[in-house]
Motif scaffolding. Sequence first.
Motif, PDB file in Angstrom:
ATOM      1  N   LYS A  83      47.768  42.995  38.820  1.00 26.04           N
ATOM      2  CA  LYS A  83      48.695  43.912  39.498  1.00 26.04           C
ATOM      3  C   LYS A  83      47.947  44.936  40.345  1.00 26.04           C
ATOM      4  O   LYS A  83      48.560  45.643  41.136  1.00 26.04           O
ATOM      5  CB  LYS A  83      49.580  44.612  38.474  1.00 26.04           C
ATOM      6  N   TYR A  84      46.637  45.006  40.175  1.00 29.55           N
ATOM      7  CA  TYR A  84      45.840  45.934  40.983  1.00 29.55           C
ATOM      8  C   TYR A  84      45.325  45.279  42.255  1.00 29.55           C
ATOM      9  O   TYR A  84      44.836  45.954  43.147  1.00 29.55           O
ATOM     10  CB  TYR A  84      44.655  46.464  40.182  1.00 29.55           C
ATOM     11  N   GLY A  85      45.393  43.955  42.302  1.00 27.08           N
ATOM     12  CA  GLY A  85      44.890  43.263  43.478  1.00 27.08           C
ATOM     13  C   GLY A  85      43.990  42.113  43.079  1.00 27.08           C
ATOM     14  O   GLY A  85      44.180  41.492  42.036  1.00 27.08           O
ATOM     15  N   ILE A  86      42.997  41.868  43.913  1.00 27.12           N
ATOM     16  CA  ILE A  86      42.117  40.722  43.723  1.00 27.12           C
ATOM     17  C   ILE A  86      40.696  41.215  43.523  1.00 27.12           C
ATOM     18  O   ILE A  86      40.230  42.103  44.250  1.00 27.12           O
ATOM     19  CB  ILE A  86      42.181  39.804  44.963  1.00 27.12           C
ATOM     20  N   LYS A  87      40.037  40.631  42.558  1.00 23.47           N
ATOM     21  CA  LYS A  87      38.614  40.912  42.362  1.00 23.47           C
ATOM     22  C   LYS A  87      37.890  39.578  42.407  1.00 23.47           C
ATOM     23  O   LYS A  87      38.244  38.645  41.704  1.00 23.47           O
ATOM     24  CB  LYS A  87      38.376  41.597  41.018  1.00 23.47           C
ATOM     25  N   VAL A  88      36.894  39.493  43.265  1.00 19.38           N
ATOM     26  CA  VAL A  88      36.103  38.269  43.379  1.00 19.38           C
ATOM     27  C   VAL A  88      34.710  38.574  42.855  1.00 19.38           C
ATOM     28  O   VAL A  88      34.023  39.448  43.379  1.00 19.38           O
ATOM     29  CB  VAL A  88      36.029  37.786  44.842  1.00 19.38           C
ATOM     30  N   TYR A 144      29.105  39.104  36.636  1.00 16.81           N
ATOM     31  CA  TYR A 144      28.159  40.216  36.568  1.00 16.81           C
ATOM     32  C   TYR A 144      28.234  41.051  37.851  1.00 16.81           C
ATOM     33  O   TYR A 144      28.168  42.275  37.811  1.00 16.81           O
ATOM     34  CB  TYR A 144      26.746  39.656  36.362  1.00 16.81           C
ATOM     35  N   ASP A 145      28.351  40.367  38.973  1.00 17.84           N
ATOM     36  CA  ASP A 145      28.416  41.071  40.253  1.00 17.84           C
ATOM     37  C   ASP A 145      29.779  40.878  40.895  1.00 17.84           C
ATOM     38  O   ASP A 145      30.306  39.772  40.905  1.00 17.84           O
ATOM     39  CB  ASP A 145      27.351  40.521  41.219  1.00 17.84           C
ATOM     40  N   VAL A 146      30.301  41.945  41.443  1.00 20.58           N
ATOM     41  CA  VAL A 146      31.571  41.852  42.161  1.00 20.58           C
ATOM     42  C   VAL A 146      31.282  41.691  43.649  1.00 20.58           C
ATOM     43  O   VAL A 146      30.568  42.488  44.249  1.00 20.58           O
ATOM     44  CB  VAL A 146      32.448  43.099  41.915  1.00 20.58           C
ATOM     45  N   LEU A 147      31.818  40.601  44.201  1.00 27.20           N
ATOM     46  CA  LEU A 147      31.618  40.320  45.617  1.00 27.20           C
ATOM     47  C   LEU A 147      32.596  41.135  46.469  1.00 27.20           C
ATOM     48  O   LEU A 147      32.199  41.824  47.403  1.00 27.20           O
ATOM     49  CB  LEU A 147      31.827  38.811  45.846  1.00 27.20           C
ATOM     50  N   HIS A 148      33.867  41.054  46.130  1.00 28.13           N
ATOM     51  CA  HIS A 148      34.906  41.786  46.871  1.00 28.13           C
ATOM     52  C   HIS A 148      35.953  42.322  45.915  1.00 28.13           C
ATOM     53  O   HIS A 148      36.224  41.719  44.890  1.00 28.13           O
ATOM     54  CB  HIS A 148      35.664  40.875  47.856  1.00 28.13           C
ATOM     55  N   ARG A 149      36.540  43.413  46.328  1.00 26.00           N
ATOM     56  CA  ARG A 149      37.775  43.882  45.692  1.00 26.00           C
ATOM     57  C   ARG A 149      38.802  44.076  46.783  1.00 26.00           C
ATOM     58  O   ARG A 149      38.515  44.704  47.803  1.00 26.00           O
ATOM     59  CB  ARG A 149      37.564  45.239  45.010  1.00 26.00           C
ATOM     60  N   HIS A 150      39.980  43.537  46.571  1.00 22.51           N
ATOM     61  CA  HIS A 150      41.080  43.744  47.524  1.00 22.51           C
ATOM     62  C   HIS A 150      42.208  44.421  46.762  1.00 22.51           C
ATOM     63  O   HIS A 150      42.836  43.797  45.910  1.00 22.51           O
ATOM     64  CB  HIS A 150      41.575  42.415  48.093  1.00 22.51           C
TER      65      HIS A 150
END
Length: 151
Positions: free
Chosen positions: A67-72, A78-84
């Motif tokens: 519900k907060y969006g997308i996390k890639v 371990y590493d977050v590439l993108h947060r939308h």
Amino acid sequence: AGQSNSNSDTCAEFRVKYVGAIEKLKCNESKSLEGPLDLINYIDVAQQDGKLPFVPGEEEFIMGVSKYGIKVSTSDQYDVLHRHALYLIVRMVCYDDGLGAGKSLLALKTTDAASEECSLWVYQCNSLEQAQAICKVLSTAFDSVLMSEKS
């Protein structure tokens, strides 16, 4: 599939590959990218112009939709590439990549908080079913947020 984990924030996780992004388009320029077909054509042309690759890198990423969006994030998370953030996603479209291997692309159009710039993010899904599932989960997230704001 039916595990009930205590972390109810993540609705669903999908394994995707990252094709690329076209970032910081002026929103007035990207006004023409309103409909799904406009988005698909724009990405198509960008690929032909070499601004976006046709084929993603080998690495698989985990796309978590909530519900907060997308996390890639990387497959080890371990590493977050993108947060939308959900409220910055203005359009999503999934479609067959046309290369004949049965892969599908998921394109997201996001805006920034000031709404001056937009970006396009392109991910490759294993199948059209997977791409449609991501779109469905996202739609559900939008709906639940809209519902909770009304009540």
